[in-house]
Design a protein around this motif. Structure first.
Motif, mmCIF file in Angstrom:
data_model
loop_
_atom_site.group_PDB
_atom_site.id
_atom_site.type_symbol
_atom_site.label_atom_id
_atom_site.label_comp_id
_atom_site.label_asym_id
_atom_site.label_seq_id
_atom_site.Cartn_x
_atom_site.Cartn_y
_atom_site.Cartn_z
ATOM 1 N N ARG A 1 -5.760 12.101 -7.695
ATOM 2 C CA ARG A 1 -7.224 11.676 -8.200
ATOM 3 C C ARG A 1 -6.882 10.532 -9.085
ATOM 4 N NH1 ARG A 1 -12.402 15.258 -7.054
ATOM 5 N NH2 ARG A 1 -12.191 15.603 -4.857
ATOM 6 N N VAL A 2 -6.161 11.462 -10.219
ATOM 7 C CA VAL A 2 -5.757 10.694 -11.597
ATOM 8 C C VAL A 2 -5.080 9.662 -11.180
ATOM 9 C CG1 VAL A 2 -4.664 10.898 -13.437
ATOM 10 C CG2 VAL A 2 -5.973 13.153 -12.927
ATOM 11 N N ALA A 3 -4.157 9.643 -10.148
ATOM 12 C CA ALA A 3 -3.096 8.453 -9.949
ATOM 13 C C ALA A 3 -3.945 7.450 -9.425
ATOM 14 C CB ALA A 3 -1.980 8.955 -9.115
ATOM 15 N N GLY A 4 -4.803 7.752 -8.714
ATOM 16 C CA GLY A 4 -5.793 6.788 -8.064
ATOM 17 C C GLY A 4 -6.617 5.794 -8.762
ATOM 18 N N ALA A 5 -7.178 6.663 -10.020
ATOM 19 C CA ALA A 5 -8.038 6.093 -11.037
ATOM 20 C C ALA A 5 -7.078 4.995 -11.845
ATOM 21 C CB ALA A 5 -8.516 7.138 -12.054
ATOM 22 N N VAL A 6 -5.766 5.324 -12.016
ATOM 23 C CA VAL A 6 -4.646 4.450 -12.864
ATOM 24 C C VAL A 6 -4.527 3.345 -11.860
ATOM 25 C CG1 VAL A 6 -2.571 4.204 -13.674
ATOM 26 C CG2 VAL A 6 -3.866 6.412 -14.219
ATOM 27 N N HIS A 7 -4.352 3.698 -10.799
ATOM 28 C CA HIS A 7 -4.058 2.380 -9.860
ATOM 29 C C HIS A 7 -5.387 1.463 -9.969
ATOM 30 C CE1 HIS A 7 -3.206 -0.008 -6.123
ATOM 31 N NE2 HIS A 7 -1.891 0.217 -6.479
ATOM 32 N N GLN A 8 -6.417 1.962 -9.500
ATOM 33 C CA GLN A 8 -7.689 1.371 -9.538
ATOM 34 C C GLN A 8 -7.980 0.595 -10.459
ATOM 35 O OE1 GLN A 8 -9.424 0.573 -7.134
ATOM 36 N NE2 GLN A 8 -11.586 -0.063 -7.863
ATOM 37 N N LEU B 1 3.773 3.760 -7.122
ATOM 38 C CA LEU B 1 2.429 3.914 -6.719
ATOM 39 C C LEU B 1 1.836 2.351 -6.526
ATOM 40 C CD1 LEU B 1 0.006 5.774 -6.088
ATOM 41 C CD2 LEU B 1 -0.713 5.478 -8.462
ATOM 42 N N CYS B 2 2.030 1.939 -5.201
ATOM 43 C CA CYS B 2 1.638 0.824 -4.661
ATOM 44 C C CYS B 2 0.128 0.680 -4.215
ATOM 45 C CB CYS B 2 2.565 0.209 -3.637
ATOM 46 S SG CYS B 2 4.263 0.143 -4.054
ATOM 47 N N GLY B 3 -0.561 1.475 -4.037
ATOM 48 C CA GLY B 3 -1.823 1.443 -3.562
ATOM 49 C C GLY B 3 -2.530 3.029 -3.801
ATOM 50 N N SER B 4 -3.901 2.932 -3.959
ATOM 51 C CA SER B 4 -4.485 4.424 -4.102
ATOM 52 C C SER B 4 -4.130 5.331 -3.020
ATOM 53 C CB SER B 4 -5.951 3.958 -3.947
ATOM 54 O OG SER B 4 -6.339 3.138 -5.201
ATOM 55 N N PRO B 5 -3.465 6.607 -3.706
ATOM 56 C CA PRO B 5 -3.320 7.685 -2.790
ATOM 57 C C PRO B 5 -4.732 8.012 -2.045
ATOM 58 C CG PRO B 5 -3.018 8.042 -5.064
ATOM 59 C CD PRO B 5 -3.230 7.030 -5.132
ATOM 60 N N HIS C 1 0.890 -1.173 0.099
ATOM 61 C CA HIS C 1 0.024 -0.046 -0.043
ATOM 62 C C HIS C 1 0.940 1.211 0.137
ATOM 63 C CE1 HIS C 1 -3.649 -2.433 0.801
ATOM 64 N NE2 HIS C 1 -2.903 -3.059 1.716
ATOM 65 N N GLY C 2 0.405 2.409 -0.362
ATOM 66 C CA GLY C 2 0.955 3.648 -0.363
ATOM 67 C C GLY C 2 1.594 3.870 -1.415
ATOM 68 N N SER C 3 3.226 4.183 -1.386
ATOM 69 C CA SER C 3 4.152 4.624 -2.379
ATOM 70 C C SER C 3 5.489 4.340 -1.872
ATOM 71 C CB SER C 3 3.685 5.823 -2.907
ATOM 72 O OG SER C 3 4.058 6.883 -1.833
ATOM 73 N N GLU C 4 6.410 4.217 -2.597
ATOM 74 C CA GLU C 4 7.872 3.954 -2.316
ATOM 75 C C GLU C 4 8.723 4.862 -3.287
ATOM 76 O OE1 GLU C 4 8.863 2.031 0.013
ATOM 77 O OE2 GLU C 4 7.471 0.649 0.672
ATOM 78 N N PRO C 5 9.729 5.538 -2.600
ATOM 79 C CA PRO C 5 10.747 6.416 -3.532
ATOM 80 C C PRO C 5 11.433 5.378 -4.159
ATOM 81 C CG PRO C 5 11.513 6.303 -1.282
ATOM 82 C CD PRO C 5 10.091 5.497 -1.080
ATOM 83 N N LEU C 6 11.691 5.927 -5.464
ATOM 84 C CA LEU C 6 12.593 5.270 -6.467
ATOM 85 C C LEU C 6 13.984 6.055 -6.736
ATOM 86 C CD1 LEU C 6 9.703 4.000 -8.909
ATOM 87 C CD2 LEU C 6 10.692 2.696 -6.830
ATOM 88 N N TYR C 7 14.965 5.716 -7.017
ATOM 89 C CA TYR C 7 16.310 6.328 -6.964
ATOM 90 C C TYR C 7 17.015 5.658 -8.390
ATOM 91 C CZ TYR C 7 15.458 7.590 -2.253
ATOM 92 O OH TYR C 7 14.908 8.473 -1.242
#
Length: 516
Positions: free
Chosen positions: A482-489, A233-237, A7-13
Motif C-alpha cells: 500500500r505504501v509503495a502504491g501511494a508512492v507510485h501514484q 516499481l513500474c505500476g501500482s502493486p 506496469h507491474g514490477s521488474e527484478p533488478l540485479y
C-alpha cells in the motif's frame, strides 16, 4: 526487447548477480554468442531510434562493452552499404592488444567487414552510441576515453548507451563526473540494458544519465538461484490498488486520518500551517473517510486556522483534544509536516499511542536529535505497530548520524539501514524513490519527474500514504504494498501532469487535489 516503465514490477540485479547470470548463460551457448546477440540488438534499436540519421558515431571502449559496440557497428556498416546515405564513424579507445577474447573477435569481424576505425570523434553527428564502459567501469575515465565521454555527455544529439551509461555505478546510480561537470539533462538519452536490469539506472543520477531505458535478456534462461538486489516499481502493486467502494458503505468504512503538524506563525515568527493542510487535503482526496487536522501552537491563538475554505470537509481539532483518545489509536496518523520546533513536545505521546504512524519532515528531525525519541520509535516494533518514515536525503542523513553525500552514495543501503534500525517502512525520497522494509527486497519507484521539485509535494506524499493506510491492510506485506502504491501514484500524478498540453507549473496544491 521491451521499453521499461509499463506496469507491474521488474527484478533488478547488481554487479555480481549480473555476472553470475552472464556466466550461466554463456556456459550453455557457443563462444561469442551473447556478444553477437547484444550487438545485433543494439544495432536494431539504433535503427529504430534514428531512422533518418545521416552520420552515426559509435564510441567503443577497451572491454566487452566496446565489443558490443563493434558488433553493432558491423551490422550498421553492412546496412549502410546496402542502403547508402549513412556514414558510420567508429572510434576505439584503449589498447586493442589487451581486449578480452569476445571483444577481440568482434574487432576482427568489424575490420573484415570494412569498418574503419578512427582516433577522434567526428566534428558532427546525428546520433551517437556510448559503448565506452560497462558494468566493470569502476574508476574515473582518463585520457582519450575521458575526452570521448565528455563529448558524448555534452552532445545535443541523441545518445544510446550500451548496457549502462559510461561512468554510472550499476548498483548505486552514482555517476562519476569530471571536476566542475554539471548534472546531465535527460533529453535525448536512451539506454539498452542487456541481460539484466541494473538498480543504478533508476535512482540517484541514473534516471538522468540513462534517459529512456530499454531491456533485452538476450534469450538467456531465467536463473532462479540468483537473487535480485531490488524491484523496479513500474505500476501500482496490487496492495496499492484503489479500494472498490460498495454501495452499502459510509464514510466510516474508509478509515480516518489524523494530521498533526503545521506550527503556527505565532511561535518564533515561523508559520508552516500550509504543510499540514496540504497533507490533510491529499489524505482527503486520496479516499480517507474522515480527515482531522491538529495544528501546533504553544497556546490557543486567536488568528489560528479553524477551517479550510478550499476543503471544508477537513475537521480541525486542538492537539490537546486529540491526545489520549480512541481516535489517535484507531486512525492513520501523519505527524511532522511543518511541525517546526513544537512537534518534539508531542512526539512521545504520538509514538506511544498511534499504532499506524507516518513520520515526516520535522518529526524526523526531532527524532534524530533525541536518543529517547529514537528508543521510543524502536520500541514500537514490540507491539507490531506500523511505522512509515518519509525522509529526504538530508533527513535520512540526520537519522543515520551521517551526511547527505554518504546517503546519496548508496540510496538503497541508506534506506535499508533506516528500516532495520527502526523496524519501519522507509520511503527515501528523491530521483528513484526507494521503498524499504525489514527483511524485504527494496523497491525503486519508476514514476515521477522534476515537476515534483516544488515546496509541499513531500507533504502531499505523506498525506497520500496516510490515506492508503487508513484501513488496516491485514498483513505487513500488504501494508508495504500500500505504501509503495501511494508512492507510485504520487509520481504518476506528476507524469500525467507534464504530459498534458500546457499543463505549466505543478504546485503541491494542485497535486493534492488530484491525489485519488
Amino acid at each position: 526487447m521491451q521499453r521499461v516503465g509499463g506496469h507491474g514490477s521488474e527484478p533488478l540485479y547488481g554487479l555480481e548477480a549480473t555476472r553470475s547470470i552472464e556466466r550461466i548463460a554463456a556456459s550453455s551457448l557457443p563462444p561469442h554468442t551473447l556478444m553477437a546477440r547484444a550487438g545485433l540488438r543494439v544495432a536494431e534499436l539504433t535503427r529504430a531510434l534514428a531512422p533518418h540519421a545521416r552520420r552515426i558515431w559509435i564510441a567503443c571502449g577497451p572491454g566487452n562493452n566496446g565489443g558490443d559496440g563493434l558488433v553493432a557497428a558491423t551490422h550498421l556498416h553492412r546496412f549502410s552499404r546496402s542502403m547508402g546515405g549513412l556514414d558510420i564513424v567508429v572510434t576505439l579507445c584503449g589498447d586493442s592488444a589487451r581486449q578480452p577474447a569476445d571483444a577481440a573477435q568482434a574487432l576482427q569481424q568489424a575490420l573484415a567487414a570494412g569498418v574503419q576505425i578512427q582516433d577522434a570523434p567526428p566534428s558532427s553527428f546525428d546520433f551517437a552510441m556510448d559503448a565506452l564502459l560497462g558494468i566493470g567501469g569502476r574508476r574515473p575515465p582518463e585520457g582519450v576515453l575521458a575526452e570521448h565521454l565528455r563529448v558524448l555527455r555534452s552532445s545535443g544529439a541523441p545518445v544510446l548507451s550500451v548496457d549502462l551509461p559510461s561512468g554510472l555505478d550499476a548498483e548505486t546510480g552514482v555517476l562519476m563526473r569530471a571536476p566542475g561537470e554539471a548534472a546531465q539533462a535527460p533529453n535525448q538519452r536512451h539506454t539498452l540494458s542487456l541481460l539484466t536490469l541494473k538498480p543504478g539506472l533508476f535512482t540517484a543520477d541514473g534516471r538522468d544519465a540513462a534517459g529512456q531505458v530499454w531491456f533485452d535478456d538476450l534469450g538467456a534462461p531465467p536463473c532462479d538461484g540468483v537473487l535480485a538486489q531490488a524491484q523496479l516499481l513500474c505500476g501500482s502493486p496490487r496492495g496499492g490498488a484503489p479500494l472498490r467502494r460498495a454501495h452499502a458503505s459510509h464514510k466510516g468504512s474508509y478509515g480516518e486520518v489524523v494530521v498533526i503538524g503545521g506550527q503556527d506563525i505565532a511561535h518564533a515568527g515561523s508559520g508552516m500551517t500550509g504543510a499540514a493542510v496540504l497533507a490533510a487535503r491529499a489524505a482527503l482526496h486520496g479516499g480517507a473517510g474522515r480527515v482531522y487536522v491538529a495544528l501546533l501552537a504553544e497556546a490557543p491563538v486567536e488568528t489560528a486556522l479553524r477551517w479550510d475554505p478550499i476543503c471544508p470537509e477537513l475537521m480541525f481539532r486542538s492537539v490537546q483534544a486529540l491526545m489520549n483518545t480512541a481516535l489517535l489509536q484507531s486512525a492513520s496518523v501523519v505527524c511532522g509536516c511543518g511541525g517546526g520546533e513544537l512537534v518534539a513536545g508531542i512526539l512521545p505521546s504520538v509514538l506511544s499511542q498511534a499504532p499506524t504512524l507516518v513520520l515526516d519532515a520535522d518529526a524526523l528531525n526531532a527524532i534524530a536529535l533525541d536518543s529517547r525519541l529514537q528508543t521510543r520509535l524502536q520500541e514500537r516494533r514490540s507491539s507490531g505497530w506500523i511505522t512509515v518514515l518519509t525522509p529526504h536525503p538530508l533527513e535520512a542523513a540526520r537519522l543515520l548520524g551521517s551526511d547527505t553525500a554518504k546517503v546519496m552514495s548508496d540510496r538503497m543501503a541508506a534506506a535499508q539501514r533506516l528500516s532495520d534500525r527502526f523496524a519501519a517502512i522507509c520511503v527515501l525520497k528523491g530521483s528513484g524513490t526507494v521503498i524499504s522494509a525489514p527483511g524485504r527486497i527494496p523497491m525503486i519507484n519508476a514514476s515521477g519527474n522534476a515537476a515534483l521539485a516544488t515546496a509541499g509535494t513531500g507533504d502531499v506524499l505523506a498525506g497520500m500514504i496516510g490515506s492508503a493506510l487508513a484501513i488496516p491492510a491485514g498483513t505487513f506485506e500488504q501494508t508495504v504494498q500500500r505504501v509503495a502504491g501511494a508512492v507510485h501514484q504520487h509520481g504518476s500524478l506528476a507524469d500525467r501532469w507534464i504530459q498534458r498540453a500546457g499543463a505549466g507549473h505543478l504546485t503541491a496544491s494542485a497535486l493534492a487535489e488530484h491525489a485519488c
